[in-house]
Design an enzyme around this catalytic site. Structure first.
Site, short mmCIF file in Angstrom:
data_model
loop_
_atom_site.label_atom_id
_atom_site.label_comp_id
_atom_site.label_asym_id
_atom_site.label_seq_id
_atom_site.Cartn_x
_atom_site.Cartn_y
_atom_site.Cartn_z
N GLU A 1 10.08 82.00 -14.82
CA GLU A 1 9.15 81.00 -14.25
C GLU A 1 9.40 79.57 -14.75
OE1 GLU A 1 8.56 84.30 -13.31
OE2 GLU A 1 6.97 83.39 -12.13
N GLN B 1 -7.50 81.88 -4.99
CA GLN B 1 -8.63 80.97 -5.07
C GLN B 1 -9.48 81.09 -6.33
OE1 GLN B 1 -9.27 81.07 -0.45
NE2 GLN B 1 -10.99 80.06 -1.40
N TYR C 1 9.86 78.58 -17.90
CA TYR C 1 9.39 78.27 -19.26
C TYR C 1 10.58 78.11 -20.20
CZ TYR C 1 4.63 79.26 -17.67
OH TYR C 1 3.43 79.21 -17.00
P1 NAP Z 1 -13.90 71.44 5.83
O1 NAP Z 1 -12.87 71.81 4.85
O2 NAP Z 1 -15.18 70.90 5.35
O3 NAP Z 1 -13.23 70.40 6.84
C1 NAP Z 1 -13.91 69.89 7.92
C2 NAP Z 1 -13.12 68.74 8.53
O4 NAP Z 1 -13.83 68.23 9.59
C3 NAP Z 1 -12.86 67.65 7.56
O5 NAP Z 1 -11.45 67.42 7.57
C4 NAP Z 1 -13.64 66.47 8.09
O6 NAP Z 1 -12.75 65.40 7.96
C5 NAP Z 1 -13.91 66.82 9.53
N1 NAP Z 1 -15.26 66.46 10.01
C6 NAP Z 1 -16.43 66.69 9.40
N2 NAP Z 1 -17.45 66.22 10.16
C7 NAP Z 1 -16.90 65.71 11.27
C8 NAP Z 1 -17.42 65.08 12.43
N3 NAP Z 1 -18.74 64.90 12.59
N4 NAP Z 1 -16.56 64.66 13.37
C9 NAP Z 1 -15.23 64.83 13.22
N5 NAP Z 1 -14.68 65.42 12.13
C10 NAP Z 1 -15.50 65.86 11.17
O7 NAP Z 1 -14.27 72.67 6.73
P2 NAP Z 1 -13.35 73.76 7.41
O8 NAP Z 1 -12.01 73.27 7.75
O9 NAP Z 1 -14.20 74.27 8.51
O10 NAP Z 1 -13.19 74.84 6.30
C11 NAP Z 1 -14.33 75.45 5.77
C12 NAP Z 1 -14.01 76.11 4.46
O11 NAP Z 1 -13.17 77.21 4.70
C13 NAP Z 1 -13.31 75.24 3.47
O12 NAP Z 1 -14.23 74.65 2.59
C14 NAP Z 1 -12.43 76.20 2.75
O13 NAP Z 1 -13.05 76.65 1.57
C15 NAP Z 1 -12.31 77.39 3.65
N6 NAP Z 1 -10.94 77.55 4.16
C16 NAP Z 1 -9.89 77.26 3.38
C17 NAP Z 1 -8.61 77.42 3.89
C18 NAP Z 1 -7.42 77.13 3.05
O14 NAP Z 1 -7.53 76.75 1.91
N7 NAP Z 1 -6.24 77.29 3.58
C19 NAP Z 1 -8.44 77.85 5.17
C20 NAP Z 1 -9.53 78.10 5.96
C21 NAP Z 1 -10.79 77.94 5.44
P3 NAP Z 1 -13.13 63.87 8.15
O15 NAP Z 1 -14.55 63.73 7.73
O16 NAP Z 1 -12.14 63.14 7.32
O17 NAP Z 1 -12.91 63.61 9.60
FE1 SF4 Z 2 -6.60 86.21 -6.96
FE2 SF4 Z 2 -8.46 87.86 -6.05
FE3 SF4 Z 2 -7.32 86.13 -4.38
FE4 SF4 Z 2 -5.97 88.24 -5.35
S1 SF4 Z 2 -7.75 88.28 -3.97
S2 SF4 Z 2 -5.24 86.18 -5.24
S3 SF4 Z 2 -6.78 88.39 -7.42
S4 SF4 Z 2 -8.60 85.63 -6.15
#
Ligand code: NAP
Ligand code: SF4
Length: 671
Positions: free
Chosen positions: A164, A339, A166
């Site tokens: 990794e 996460q 290290y």
């Molecule tokens: P989010 O992360 O809160 O993003 C919402 C987006 O919408 C923001 O980019 C915001 O950007 C925009 N937005 C908010 N209000 C708006 C409005 N009135 N008009 C236009 N744009 C607006 O929510 P999400 O994408 O629905 O995801 C929800 C949660 O799912 C996240 O918090 C995350 O934990 C999880 N998730 C994570 C992943 C990942 O990590 N790959 C994938 C899927 C879901 P602006 O305000 O800049 O426009």
């Molecule tokens: Fe980590 Fe749990 Fe996500 Fe697996 S499912 S990557 S152990 S948080």
């Protein structure tokens, strides 16, 4: 007859025997760093030993101060520290497990000003510049002393961390070793440091102590090791006294993903198998192995003799016992989301698991049998509702789960359709199995009303979220789709698309829209996409990436200024960002949405609404966040029922499966 005869068979190491072929790989939990957490660490490992794991490897312990990952991070240097570890080793041995202490010297990945490396070459991911290690002999002595302390503490052996990127890996690669003394200048001299550590450790600890050497079998960085050097290292490490060789892939600074969900299952097994042909000690396969059938196949079809899993044993400590009991469908399969584990470790928070919030909190979050079985109604079968229902039913409550849709899963049912997130399907399988096993009365296609709920002893509202509809002129235009419509194929998507909102879902939807066939399901394509070469063909195992062409023209938009995706996971966000960049997704920030019409989406930029531009797209997909659904709450209160509101229904702004499952499990523990 078990379907996993090889996986569950013992492995004779000569002076000791492992009860099966499952190794719990090293993972830093944060519990290693403070003396007062040793009891929690013992409980955490005891749970995994009770669950049947053959061999456990602890998180990394530094052999000296310069090797600390962080200031005052875990180390094992003295007999007084060793005495504390006796609780850990005794807890594991009580359940017939075996445990190794990992000795990790962080080298130039140390996040403090005393860091050292083979040469004074700064890591691209660390602000601290290391100095070239002067006292190499003294550092070898420190490794040996650490191994002796581990023996004193009752460990069955040590793992010497050589992968990794290290310190040991830094001595091995021309990328970081520019020395011209006895420890650099030729492949033989670069190998001397790790080989001497193994040799002197073996001499000090005697023959009946496991020495596992974790070696980098593909560095995935330029100027990494060549395959000849890797093979030579393996044979020299074996001759020096290693009992087992474990596999590592990719330095922390590598731009080839090695652990996230989108890495194909068993992606690196062939490399470990090729190496195993050159040595006679057992070789351990690792990375992206999470289910028993895959592990069994690896052991029968390749030359490796053990499989390592770290995160899958965090998400399910009973993994081995469930495999042995022919109950693989009950395994809470790690989805490699990082996460609650690695993302926590990197910001120095204690590690747990998104799917199993009990992990790392074995002494605090206890799901004990209830003394008074209650009738519990849970409304909504997304992650929060399913977690509550299963945990409450396991405690002995009688649970009814209402779901308006025709399947359980909520947001996970959408996520599993995203290329690279196919494994989210395993979570749905786990919950479907556990809901049935624990007798939860699941009522699909049932929109529960106040009358249905009022007679229950406890009512849990896990009704989730509804997508936010932004106020953009033309939002009702037929070319506007919700993200659910786009992902499920409920409505067709054109060849050119604007995605409104660049949060986690906007990123996922963009990935979905540019991808034809998921590279996660095609190892060759995935390797080409990331430039992951066969280490036998290229030094450092890197070549120029050749991503598959995007199948749509996609614009990803946000109103906020600056780079997109800054709130994505610490260890996975870069993969999403790099993937969209490689696919040519056009990312625009500081956007104002002026209107949507037959021509497309009209936008301007910044507070002064300048640079008016038309994105002449056929489709606009809205990913603008969520709003909570909690319409039952008021009516229930009117009938004197105080509901428990959890998950997205409680807080849509931070819609997040980690919080949802943790809240559901904690609530179930209290009911
Ligand atoms: P989010 O992360 O809160 O993003 C919402 C987006 O919408 C923001 O980019 C915001 O950007 C925009 N937005 C908010 N209000 C708006 C409005 N009135 N008009 C236009 N744009 C607006 O929510 P999400 O994408 O629905 O995801 C929800 C949660 O799912 C996240 O918090 C995350 O934990 C999880 N998730 C994570 C992943 C990942 O990590 N790959 C994938 C899927 C879901 P602006 O305000 O800049 O426009
Ligand atoms: Fe980590 Fe749990 Fe996500 Fe697996 S499912 S990557 S152990 S948080």
């Amino acid at each position: 007859m078990t379907p996993y005869p090889t996986l569950l068979s013992p492995l004779d190491l000569g002076f000791t025997t492992l009860r099966n072929r499952v190794v719990m790989g090293s993972m830093h939990t944060g519990l290693e760093d403070r003396a007062r957490d040793i009891g929690k660490l013992a409980a955490y490992f005891a749970e995994r030993a009770r669950g049947g794991v053959g061999l456990i490897i602890t998180g990394g312990y530094a052999p000296n101060r310069t090797g600390w990952l962080l200031p005052f991070a875990s180390q094992l240097t003295s007999s007084s520290e060793a005495r504390r570890h006796r609780d850990v080793t005794a807890a594991v041995h009580e359940h017939d497990g075996k445990i190794l202490l990992q000795i990790l010297h962080a080298g130039r990945y140390a996040y403090h000003p005393f860091s050292v490396s083979a040469s004074a070459v700064k890591a691209p991911i660390n602000p601290f510049r290391p100095r070239a290690l002067r006292d190499v002999d003294g550092t070898i002595d420190d490794f040996v002393r650490c191994a002796l302390r581990a023996r004193e503490a009752g460990y069955d052996g040590v793992e010497i961390m050589g992968s990794e990127g290290y310190l040991l890996n830094q001595f091995l690669a021309p990328r970081t070793n520019r020395r011209s003394d006895a420890w650099g200048g030729s492949p033989e001299k670069r190998r001397r440091f790790p080989v001497e550590i193994v040799r002197r450790t073996r001499r000090a600890v005697g023959e009946d102590f496991i020495i596992c050497y974790r070696m980098s079998m593909a560095d995935y960085v330029e100027d990494g090791q060549s395959w000849d050097e890797i093979v030579a290292l393996a044979t020299e490490v074996e001759a020096a006294g290693a009992t087992i060789i474990n596999s590592g892939f990719g330095w922390h600074e590598a731009r080839v993903p090695t652990i996230v969900t989108s890495v194909p299952s068993g992606a690196f097994v062939d490399i470990s198998s090729a190496l195993a042909e050159h040595v006679s000690v057992p070789v351990v396969a690792s990375n992206r192995i999470n289910m028993p059938h895959a592990a069994e196949q690896i052991l029968t079809d390749t030359h490796v003799q053990l499989v390592s899993m770290a995160r899958p044993l965090l998400s399910d400590p009973d993994w081995v016992n469930k495999a042995a009991g022919d109950a693989a469908a009950e395994i809470n399969t790690c989805i490699a989301c990082n996460q609650a584990c690695l993302d926590h470790a990197f910001v120095h928070k204690k590690v747990s698991c998104l799917l199993n919030p009990v992990a790392g909190r074995e002494t605090e979050l206890v799901l004990s049998p209830t003394r008074r079985a209650k009738r519990v109604a849970v409304v909504g079968a997304g992650p929060a509702g399913m977690a509550t229902a299963v945990a409450a039913a396991q405690r002995g409550h009688r649970v009814t789960l209402f779901e308006a849709g025709d399947a359980v899963g909520g947001q996970f049912d959408l996520a599993r359709r995203i290329p690279g997130k196919e494994e989210f399907t395993e979570t749905l399988r786990y919950y479907a199995t556990m809901l049935a096993k624990n007798g939860v009365d699941v009522r699909l296609r049932t929109r529960a009303g106040v009358d249905d709920l009022a007679s229950f002893d406890e009512v849990v509202l896990a009704t989730g979220v509804t997508p936010r509809i932004p106020e953009i002129p033309g939002i009702d235009h037929p070319k506007v789709l919700s993200y659910a419509e786009a992902i499920t194929g409920a409505r067709p998507v054109g060849r050119s698309v604007a995605v409104v909102g660049a949060g986690g879902i906007g990123f996922d939807v963009s990935e979905f829209l540019v991808t034809d066939e998921s590279a996660t399901l095609n190892l060759k394509e995935w390797k080409a996409e990331w430039g992951a070469a066969d280490p036998q063909e290229a030094r450092g195992a890197v070549v120029t990436p050749i991503p598959a062409p995007a199948v749509r023209e996609v614009y990803l938009l946000q109103r906020t200024e600056g780079a997109q995706g800054r709130r994505l996971g610490k260890t996975s966000g870069w993969v999403h960002r790099a993937s969209l960049k490689a696919k040519g997704v056009q990312q625009l920030s500081s956007v104002n949405y002026e209107r949507i019409d037959d021509e497309g989406l009209h936008i301007t930029f910044g507070p002064k609404r300048l640079d008016a531009r038309l994105l002449a797209v056929e489709t606009v997909v809205i990913c603008a966040g969520q709003e909570s659904v909690r319409d039952l709450e008021h009516g229930l209160r009117g009938r004197g029922v105080e509901p428990h509101v959890i998950g997205g229904a409680a807080l849509a702004a931070e819609l997040d499966a980690k919080r949802a499952i943790r809240q559901g499990t904690e609530l179930a523990a209290r009911l």
